[in-house]
Design a protein around this motif. Sequence first.
Motif, short mmCIF file in Angstrom:
data_model
loop_
_atom_site.label_atom_id
_atom_site.label_comp_id
_atom_site.label_asym_id
_atom_site.label_seq_id
_atom_site.Cartn_x
_atom_site.Cartn_y
_atom_site.Cartn_z
N LYS A 105 0.85 -1.32 0.17
CA LYS A 105 0.01 -0.04 0.00
C LYS A 105 0.84 1.12 -0.04
O LYS A 105 1.95 1.35 0.81
CB LYS A 105 -0.90 -0.06 1.26
N PRO A 106 0.40 2.34 -0.82
CA PRO A 106 -0.80 2.52 -1.41
C PRO A 106 -0.51 1.69 -2.67
O PRO A 106 0.49 1.46 -3.54
CB PRO A 106 -0.86 3.81 -1.88
N PHE A 107 -1.62 1.26 -3.47
CA PHE A 107 -1.30 0.10 -4.41
C PHE A 107 -1.95 0.70 -5.70
O PHE A 107 -2.93 1.32 -5.65
CB PHE A 107 -2.07 -1.19 -4.09
N SER A 108 -1.59 0.08 -6.89
CA SER A 108 -2.29 0.37 -8.06
C SER A 108 -3.22 -0.89 -8.40
O SER A 108 -3.08 -1.84 -8.28
CB SER A 108 -1.11 0.46 -9.24
N LEU A 109 -4.59 -0.39 -8.78
CA LEU A 109 -5.65 -1.50 -8.90
C LEU A 109 -5.17 -2.47 -9.96
O LEU A 109 -5.30 -3.50 -10.11
CB LEU A 109 -6.94 -0.69 -9.05
N ASP A 110 -4.56 -1.81 -11.08
CA ASP A 110 -3.96 -2.65 -12.04
C ASP A 110 -2.96 -3.55 -11.63
O ASP A 110 -3.03 -4.66 -12.30
CB ASP A 110 -3.67 -1.51 -13.45
N GLU A 111 -2.13 -3.28 -10.65
CA GLU A 111 -1.02 -3.96 -10.28
C GLU A 111 -1.75 -5.11 -9.56
O GLU A 111 -1.35 -6.25 -9.70
CB GLU A 111 -0.15 -3.41 -9.24
N VAL A 112 -2.66 -5.01 -8.56
CA VAL A 112 -3.48 -5.95 -7.99
C VAL A 112 -4.02 -6.97 -8.93
O VAL A 112 -3.90 -8.12 -8.57
CB VAL A 112 -4.47 -5.34 -7.01
N ILE A 113 -4.64 -6.54 -9.85
CA ILE A 113 -5.68 -7.36 -10.84
C ILE A 113 -4.36 -8.18 -11.83
O ILE A 113 -4.62 -9.36 -11.90
CB ILE A 113 -6.38 -6.52 -11.85
N ALA A 114 -3.03 -7.57 -12.09
CA ALA A 114 -2.28 -8.44 -12.66
C ALA A 114 -1.63 -9.32 -11.93
O ALA A 114 -1.47 -10.50 -12.44
CB ALA A 114 -1.05 -7.40 -13.14
N ARG A 115 -1.41 -9.25 -10.62
CA ARG A 115 -0.94 -10.08 -9.72
C ARG A 115 -1.75 -11.14 -9.53
O ARG A 115 -1.53 -12.39 -9.22
CB ARG A 115 -0.32 -9.55 -8.44
N ILE A 116 -3.06 -10.73 -9.07
CA ILE A 116 -4.15 -12.14 -9.17
C ILE A 116 -4.30 -12.83 -10.26
O ILE A 116 -4.24 -14.14 -9.97
CB ILE A 116 -5.62 -11.27 -8.92
#
Length: 234
Positions: A105-116
């Motif tokens: 955190k703070p995170f990028s939503l795009d990064e979270v989705i890519a890692r998922i």
Amino acid sequence: MTAEAKLLVVDDEFNILELLATSLRFAGFEVVTAGNGRDALEAAEREQPDLILLDVMMPGMDGFEVTRRLRDAGRTYPVLFLTAKDAVEDKVAGLGAGGDDYVTKPFSLDEVIARIRAILRRSRSAEGQDDAILRVDDLSLNIDTHEVFLGETEIDLSPTEFNLLHYLMLNANRVLSKAQILDHVWEYDFNGDSSIVESYISYLRRKIDAQRPDKEPLIHTKRGVGYMVRGSRA
């Protein structure tokens, strides 16, 4: 439309929980939520998610403890940690608890989705392989059942530990660099943070080589080059 996967999102901050849940649903995932560690454990049992997105710093039961309890109960859901701590020792502690990856955190939503999606690809790739058993000395790995045995004893591995061992055993007697391992096991850029490879190698050694102290180690380090699995007869 069929959801890409079912996710359990856990965070004690309501605004972050709602932001993540809404964004992930928009990205095509089915999302269930929990606001604390105890509810997360109950939701995991009830919902059987494909992956858990789990905040670390929660009051009462933190994300590390939630993951330890899941692993102790034999639950192998992949876990992606959300953490405000970015020190290497904190990341290592999270991975040691049984997590598969972390986002700071703070995170990028795009990064979270890519890692998922990277974690889900790894898990599904291993599950989709033809039935096969890899063997190196007394260590065996069944690609189809996701089981690992040391002699007659089953070794409990997290999904990422399994994928790392799978890649090493597919390339038995061949040295693999950290860059190769990151590319094949984690599938995206860690911005030079190769410590995650060292951490997972140490976890495998603890679960495998430390259990056979009278035998030659199976996991070897070639200093300055990388790692390899090698049997005593090689």
